[in-house]
Design a protein around this motif. Structure first.
Motif, mmCIF file in Angstrom:
data_model
loop_
_atom_site.group_PDB
_atom_site.id
_atom_site.type_symbol
_atom_site.label_atom_id
_atom_site.label_comp_id
_atom_site.label_asym_id
_atom_site.label_seq_id
_atom_site.Cartn_x
_atom_site.Cartn_y
_atom_site.Cartn_z
ATOM 1 N N PHE A 577 4.314 2.797 6.124
ATOM 2 C CA PHE A 577 4.886 3.269 4.873
ATOM 3 C C PHE A 577 5.193 4.767 4.974
ATOM 4 O O PHE A 577 4.402 5.542 5.517
ATOM 5 C CB PHE A 577 3.919 3.038 3.702
ATOM 6 C CG PHE A 577 3.846 1.611 3.248
ATOM 7 C CD1 PHE A 577 4.887 1.053 2.532
ATOM 8 C CD2 PHE A 577 2.741 0.830 3.555
ATOM 9 C CE1 PHE A 577 4.826 -0.261 2.103
ATOM 10 C CE2 PHE A 577 2.670 -0.483 3.138
ATOM 11 C CZ PHE A 577 3.722 -1.040 2.422
ATOM 12 N N LYS A 578 6.317 5.155 4.441
ATOM 13 C CA LYS A 578 6.712 6.565 4.443
ATOM 14 C C LYS A 578 7.131 6.972 3.032
ATOM 15 O O LYS A 578 8.296 7.265 2.767
ATOM 16 C CB LYS A 578 7.852 6.804 5.430
ATOM 17 C CG LYS A 578 7.458 6.528 6.878
ATOM 18 C CD LYS A 578 8.616 6.755 7.833
ATOM 19 C CE LYS A 578 8.190 6.477 9.273
ATOM 20 N NZ LYS A 578 9.307 6.674 10.228
ATOM 21 N N MET A 579 6.164 6.950 2.131
ATOM 22 C CA MET A 579 6.428 7.323 0.731
ATOM 23 C C MET A 579 5.879 8.712 0.455
ATOM 24 O O MET A 579 4.685 8.969 0.595
ATOM 25 C CB MET A 579 5.791 6.316 -0.234
ATOM 26 C CG MET A 579 6.031 6.659 -1.693
ATOM 27 S SD MET A 579 5.221 5.493 -2.824
ATOM 28 C CE MET A 579 5.551 6.305 -4.406
ATOM 29 N N GLU A 580 6.770 9.618 0.058
ATOM 30 C CA GLU A 580 6.332 10.953 -0.317
ATOM 31 C C GLU A 580 5.506 10.872 -1.608
ATOM 32 O O GLU A 580 5.856 10.126 -2.528
ATOM 33 C CB GLU A 580 7.534 11.875 -0.548
ATOM 34 C CG GLU A 580 8.311 12.214 0.720
ATOM 35 C CD GLU A 580 7.482 13.018 1.700
ATOM 36 O OE1 GLU A 580 6.688 13.864 1.233
ATOM 37 O OE2 GLU A 580 7.608 12.785 2.912
ATOM 38 N N PRO A 581 4.402 11.612 -1.701
ATOM 39 C CA PRO A 581 3.557 11.543 -2.903
ATOM 40 C C PRO A 581 4.337 11.907 -4.168
ATOM 41 O O PRO A 581 5.102 12.871 -4.181
ATOM 42 C CB PRO A 581 2.457 12.578 -2.619
ATOM 43 C CG PRO A 581 2.440 12.723 -1.127
ATOM 44 C CD PRO A 581 3.854 12.527 -0.685
#
Length: 816
Positions: A577-581
């Motif tokens: 997963f590459k979700m920015e906070p």
């Protein structure tokens, strides 16, 4: 007409010198004599001074005081006797390990009830000589020792209020005598701790902010620091200046009290009675000026304060009945419904039997009010709800979850695509394993032509690009709509540039989309042509030729299958997963220490890749290996189906679709709005009991800026003594800034600690008729003494009063 309650603050100045200070001030005060009192009186009148004191250095001129006393009630409301003492107080230890005596100027304001004792005060001061030296004058004694100072006060046999000099800010590093802080912070805190002084005096605007800051910081620990101002005027015709060299502006102090010594004492023991403007009460017209009733044909009018009115008296004296009667037995104005019929009829019969007619009618007079009858506040919360109907209008707006929800779903989209690609790859592998090539008839070579179609994998992806283009156009439209709002030039320029940049992107990707569509059209055309050719070829081929053609076609398709499968193999990789906070911005409303929040039910401080992982864990069975799942090359559709829990309620057998559905269900649940209460940073939503909620009810009500009258019957029935002491008293004081309050109570905390503005005492007179006496706490005449009434009729009343009186100077029992 006798003044019983306070309508406006009174302007005071308790620091004015006369010629009696000549021993220390010399010729500066030479004009301050009895012969020149008209000069002072005119200045006091011009400056609207209501209550003042002549406070000379270590002396008292009874003749001058008596001369001014005769003008009381004519040119001003009150003069109080006073003295400015020069006191030597031991400070903290010095590096030489001995205590140093430092000068502090202390203003003592004396009770004026006994003129004989005041005459003796003048003699007492002359008899007691200075007995310590100041640092500035090492040759002769020029200060009273603390011991002598105390003895003078005790021998005077008068109640007093003490006010210490503190001209500079207590926060300043450089402190000079005669300010109290010159003693050192340790000694200063010691004096505060046991309330040596009722208040501290300053003069100029420059220090007011710093005094208030110090008071706020210190009162968190002591609750005992109060500041007032004094002119320290030495030249009467220049009042309120100190002298001709004084360039400062005098800030007057206003007290919420009756003009009397007792009023001063009460004001100086409650900081809410002290401020630099006279408006202590709301200017709202939604205020009941009095309660009126007729008994045996005689009409009675009981004045009410715009602030807090406390009704006290024995049970069965009609206190609660009066509250219901003045609201016409109907609480619909406050939304709580009407009084039960049986109780209403009982009240009416009591009034009829005693020939009493209540003339006040809040509903008839169209006054807005809120009414909490006895035990009603706790009943509101018996269901355990932290958010009852009374705070519907106080709740914050809903928190928008769309941005974060879209971010989470976008983070999952590549996962679903990776899984679909892997499962498609698995199907291709199975196709390869199942492929069989067989040619029964030989000899048809050259009789036919085999042409393979262009593989579907060669087609350009149009769907994703179209969705991307749609998002760009939607964003552009939204920004263009935002330009319609009233924005400043800088904000408008930013949005215009964003529209321009988005237009460039849209133009670029529309061209790419056009080219891809054109390419796909060509591929479709070629494939259609090949299919048509092969169909035509079949009509002219014999059986052998057909088999040979089919054989070559199968070989060609197999080659294409191998080629496509190898291509898929190269793009199937472990997923991450590459979700920015994204931090949620919960909608909230603050009410002092309480914060009402509309947060998400998941209640996370941040939503990121870890949150995505947590969603998968909730969808999968407990023993599922999440690392193996995210290792996309190693997962297959069967294994995924085995990992997902609660499959029976799913409406599909497609593993990826099932996973996506369950993830979306959790997302929807996690981002539902949930109402919560935060108290001083701690979540107390689930800890609330009916009693705890009742205490917080007052806190929320205190920040309601509506000007409705608030009526409450015996609030002590709903909350603990501790809550009353620690929170509810201050909440009601805050509420009184915008609302008139009328309460019935048997608890002295709701009278003395609350420092009510008016007490109404319900009792029967000698003839058995209803009698209502009233007045401010400090009110006293020959017929009624409010403080004595409170101490006699409220259990614990005398103990509460003692806490407002310093023991060594004031004897409350004797005063009552």
């Amino acid at each position: 007409m006798e003044t019983r309650i306070v309508d406006f603050g009174i302007k005071i100045d308790l620091h004015i010198h006369s010629a009696t200070s000549a021993s220390k001030d010399g010729s500066l005060v030479k004009e301050g004599t009895k012969q020149n009192v008209e000069v002072l009186v005119e200045k006091l009148r011009t400056n609207h001074i209501d209550m003042f004191s002549i406070t000379d250095h270590d002396a008292f001129d009874f003749e001058l005081y008596d001369c001014l006393k005769k003008r009381e009630g004519i040119d001003f409301k009150k003069i109080l006797p006073g003295v400015e003492f020069s006191v030597g107080i031991e400070s903290g230890k010095t590096p030489d390990d001995h205590k140093e005596v430092k000068q502090v100027h202390v203003i003592a304001i004396f009770d004026d009830f006994d003129s004989g004792k005041l005459q003796q005060l003048e003699k007492l001061l002359k008899q007691n000589k200075y007995d310590v030296k100041s640092k500035q004058n090492i040759k002769a004694n020029d200060l009273y020792s603390e011991k002598t100072f105390r003895e003078i006060l005790q021998k005077s046999n008068l109640n007093i209020c003490l006010i210490a000099h503190q001209k500079q800010s207590p926060l300043s590093e450089k402190q000079k005598a005669p300010d109290a802080m010159a003693l050192g912070r340790e000694k200063f805190n010691e004096l505060i701790n046991y309330e040596y002084f009722e208040s501290y005096e300053f003069k100029t605007e420059n220090n007011r902010i710093f005094h208030n800051l110090f008071k706020k910081q210190t009162n968190e620990k002591y609750q005992r620091v109060r500041f007032i101002t004094g002119s320290d005027c030495h030249v009467w015709n220049l009042y309120p200046k100190h002298d001709a060299t004084d360039n400062t502006d005098f800030i007057p102090t206003y007290l919420k009290c009756l003009p009397s010594f007792r009023g001063l004492a009460m004001a100086l023991t409650d900081d809410s009675r002290i401020q630099q403007n006279p408006d202590f009460f709301s200017e709202s017209r939604n205020c009941l000026p009095n309660i009126s009733y007729r008994e045996n044909g005689k009409e009675h009018v009981i004045p009410l304060s715009k602030g807090i009115n406390a009704i006290i008296g024995d049970n069965s004296k009609g206190k609660s009945m009066f509250l219901h009667a003045i609201t016409n037995y109907d609480k619909s104005n406050s939304g709580h419904g009407t009084l039960p019929v049986a109780k209403r009829d009982g009240y009416k019969k009591y009034l009829e039997d005693h020939d009493i007619e209540i003339l006040t009618n809040l509903i008839g007079e169209k006054l807005e009010f809120e009414f909490d009858s006895q035990g009603e506040i706790r009943a509101k919360f018996e269901g355990g709800s932290a958010f009852s109907s009374f705070i519907e209008g106080k709740k914050p707006d809903s928190t928008d979850s769309s941005i974060i929800v879209n971010s989470v779903k976008e983070a999952f989209a590549p996962l679903y695509e990776s899984l679909r690609t892997k499962f498609y790859f698995d199907k291709k592998i199975q196709s390869i394993k199942g492929s069989i090539f067989k040619l029964d008839t030989i000899g048809a070579v050259g009789l036919s032509l085999n042409v393979s179609s262009i593989p579907s994998s060669k087609r350009e992806e149009i769907k994703k690009l179209s969705k991307f283009l749609g998002n760009l156009k939607k964003a552009k439209n939204n920004i263009e709509d935002s330009l319609k709002y009233n924005l400043d030039n800088g904000e408008k320029d930013i949005l215009v540039k964003m529209v321009s940049d988005l237009s460039s992107l849209i133009e670029k990707y529309e061209q790419i989309n056009l080219e891809r569509t054109w390419k796909n059209d060509i591929i479709d055309g070629i494939n259609t042509g090949i299919t048509t050719f092969l169909d035509n070829q079949k009509t002219v081929q014999n059986e052998a030729e057909s088999k040979w053609t089919m054989y070559k076609r199968s070989v060609s398709d197999f080659a294409n299958l191998i080629n496509e499968t190898v291509s898929l193999k190269e793009i199937i990789k472990p997923f991450e997963f590459k979700m920015e906070p994204v931090d949620p911005e919960y909608k909230q409303k603050r009410y002092g220490g309480l914060v009402l929040i509309n947060r998400f039910s998941s209640n996370r401080k941040s939503y990121d890749s870890d949150y995505c992982i947590s969603l998968l864990k909730r969808v999968f069975k407990i023993k599922s290996d999440l690392n193996k799942f995210l290792d996309i090359p190693a997962i297959d559709e069967k294994r995924l189906l085995e990992m997902i829990k609660d499959k029976d309620d799913a409406q599909t057998n497609d593993a990826v679709k099932m996973l996506e559905t369950k993830i979306n269900e959790l997302i929807q649940k996690d981002f539902e709005n949930e109402e919560a209460i935060i108290e001083n940073g701690a979540d107390v939503t689930k800890n609330y009991s009916a009693g705890f909620n009742a205490a917080k009810y007052f806190n929320l009500m205190s920040y309601d800026e509506s000007h409705s009258i608030y009526i409450i019957d015996q609030p002590e029935d709903d909350i603990s003594q501790k809550s009353i002491r620690e929170t509810v008293v201050s909440d009601l004081k805050r509420m009184a800034k915008t609302k008139q309050i009328i309460l019935v109570t048997h608890n002295p905390q709701f009278v003395i600690n609350l420092d009510v503005d008016n007490v109404l005492y319900f009792h029967n007179d000698d003839k058995g008729s209803l009698s209502i006496e009233s007045g401010a706490l400090e009110f006293k005449n020959e017929q009624f003494d409010t403080l004595k009434c409170v101490s006699d009729n409220l259990e614990g009343g005398i103990e509460s009063l003692k806490k407002r009186w310093k023991r060594y100077e004031k004897n409350i029992e004797n005063d009552l």
